[in-house]
Design a protein around this motif. Structure first.
Motif, PDB file in Angstrom:
ATOM      1  N   ALA A  28      72.297  37.397   1.931  1.00 39.51           N
ATOM      2  CA  ALA A  28      71.899  36.053   2.359  1.00 39.51           C
ATOM      3  C   ALA A  28      70.545  36.139   3.065  1.00 39.51           C
ATOM      4  O   ALA A  28      70.361  36.940   3.985  1.00 39.51           O
ATOM      5  N   LEU A  29      69.601  35.306   2.630  1.00 41.67           N
ATOM      6  CA  LEU A  29      68.251  35.332   3.187  1.00 41.67           C
ATOM      7  C   LEU A  29      67.901  33.986   3.815  1.00 41.67           C
ATOM      8  O   LEU A  29      68.143  32.926   3.224  1.00 41.67           O
ATOM      9  N   VAL A  30      67.348  34.048   5.016  1.00 41.12           N
ATOM     10  CA  VAL A  30      66.852  32.863   5.714  1.00 41.12           C
ATOM     11  C   VAL A  30      65.332  32.981   5.747  1.00 41.12           C
ATOM     12  O   VAL A  30      64.790  33.946   6.295  1.00 41.12           O
ATOM     13  N   ILE A  31      64.646  32.008   5.170  1.00 47.34           N
ATOM     14  CA  ILE A  31      63.181  32.061   5.073  1.00 47.34           C
ATOM     15  C   ILE A  31      62.604  30.873   5.835  1.00 47.34           C
ATOM     16  O   ILE A  31      62.732  29.723   5.413  1.00 47.34           O
ATOM     17  N   ALA A  54      59.160  23.629   3.873  1.00 48.28           N
ATOM     18  CA  ALA A  54      60.397  23.517   4.652  1.00 48.28           C
ATOM     19  C   ALA A  54      61.153  24.843   4.599  1.00 48.28           C
ATOM     20  O   ALA A  54      61.130  25.558   3.588  1.00 48.28           O
ATOM     21  N   ALA A  55      61.806  25.175   5.699  1.00 45.63           N
ATOM     22  CA  ALA A  55      62.608  26.403   5.738  1.00 45.63           C
ATOM     23  C   ALA A  55      63.730  26.315   4.709  1.00 45.63           C
ATOM     24  O   ALA A  55      64.202  25.224   4.379  1.00 45.63           O
ATOM     25  N   ARG A  56      64.152  27.458   4.204  1.00 44.09           N
ATOM     26  CA  ARG A  56      65.222  27.452   3.212  1.00 44.09           C
ATOM     27  C   ARG A  56      66.052  28.723   3.296  1.00 44.09           C
ATOM     28  O   ARG A  56      65.640  29.713   3.911  1.00 44.09           O
ATOM     29  N   THR A  57      67.195  28.681   2.656  1.00 39.22           N
ATOM     30  CA  THR A  57      68.043  29.860   2.552  1.00 39.22           C
ATOM     31  C   THR A  57      68.268  30.162   1.072  1.00 39.22           C
ATOM     32  O   THR A  57      68.103  29.289   0.215  1.00 39.22           O
TER      33      THR A  57
END
Length: 221
Positions: free
Chosen positions: A98-101, A117-120
């Motif tokens: 799982a990646l949080v960017i 916008a931030a994304r996962t």
């Protein structure tokens, strides 16, 4: 007596010079790499190209301006594996990461750019894949410099890589910083930053201390 007054004057001057140097402190604009430890983010001890996460791990990236890892901004938003990878079923021979960017704030963005916008994302990759490979599978294009420093994720930012940024938010290269120091006393509008308020105030206090020291010497002579 004069020698003692001079020593006292110099002793008072040193803290002011130190304060002036601190006022010129700068940070760096870059992508930081994080690992999820329970419910908290910890700054990764190796780069994404060396990290080999396990199935079920959560890792994050945050673009921001910071002086070092001690004050680096952490990724924002939800960081729960079961949520991010809910729609990606397990598969033999692979692992899910799982990646949080987090692309950061407008204040951290290079001039002329706007952070997405931030994304996962849930990266499903080979069991021996690195974090860099997992990231590349869900957030291309990536950009690296000649020292393997991660410069851009999903094409952001379009240019630049770990550049120094002055405290006022303006980019500053080492050469520019040296030039500013050499021309700090100039009042001409030549593109330099000129003397800071702290430096001017420090100089004023130095003048006052110097006058006081001279008066003290003359009084006791």
């Amino acid at each position: 007596m004069i020698r003692r007054a001079t020593v006292l004057f110099l002793a008072a001057l040193l803290p002011l010079l130190a304060g002036a140097g601190q006022a010129q402190a700068a940070g760096y604009r870059y992508w930081s790499f994080w690992e999820r430890d329970g419910s908290a983010w910890t700054y990764a001890t190796v780069g994404p190209s060396l990290s080999r996460p396990a199935d079920g791990d959560v890792q994050g990236f945050r673009f921001s301006v910071s002086e070092d890892s001690g004050d680096a901004a952490k990724p924002r938003g939800a960081a729960v594996f079961d949520t991010i990878c809910a729609k990606t079923p397990a598969k033999d021979g692979t692992k899910r990461v799982a990646l949080v960017i987090d692309f950061g704030t407008p204040g951290d963005a290079p001039s002329g750019e706007k952070p997405p916008a931030a994304r996962t994302a849930c990266a499903q990759v080979a069991e021996d894949a690195t974090t860099a490979e997992a990231l590349a599978s869900v957030a291309k294009p990536l950009r690296y410099d000649s020292n393997a420093l991660l410069c851009a994720i999903a094409g952001y930012p379009a240019k630049g890589c770990g550049e120094q940024v002055a405290t006022d938010g303006k980019d500053s290269s080492p050469a520019e910083t040296a030039g500013t120091a050499e021309t700090a006393g100039s009042s001409e509008d030549d593109g330099g930053s000129g003397p800071s308020v702290g430096l001017i105030a420090g100089a004023a206090v130095v003048v006052v201390l110097g006058a006081a020291a001279v008066w003290q010497v003359r009084r006791r002579a």
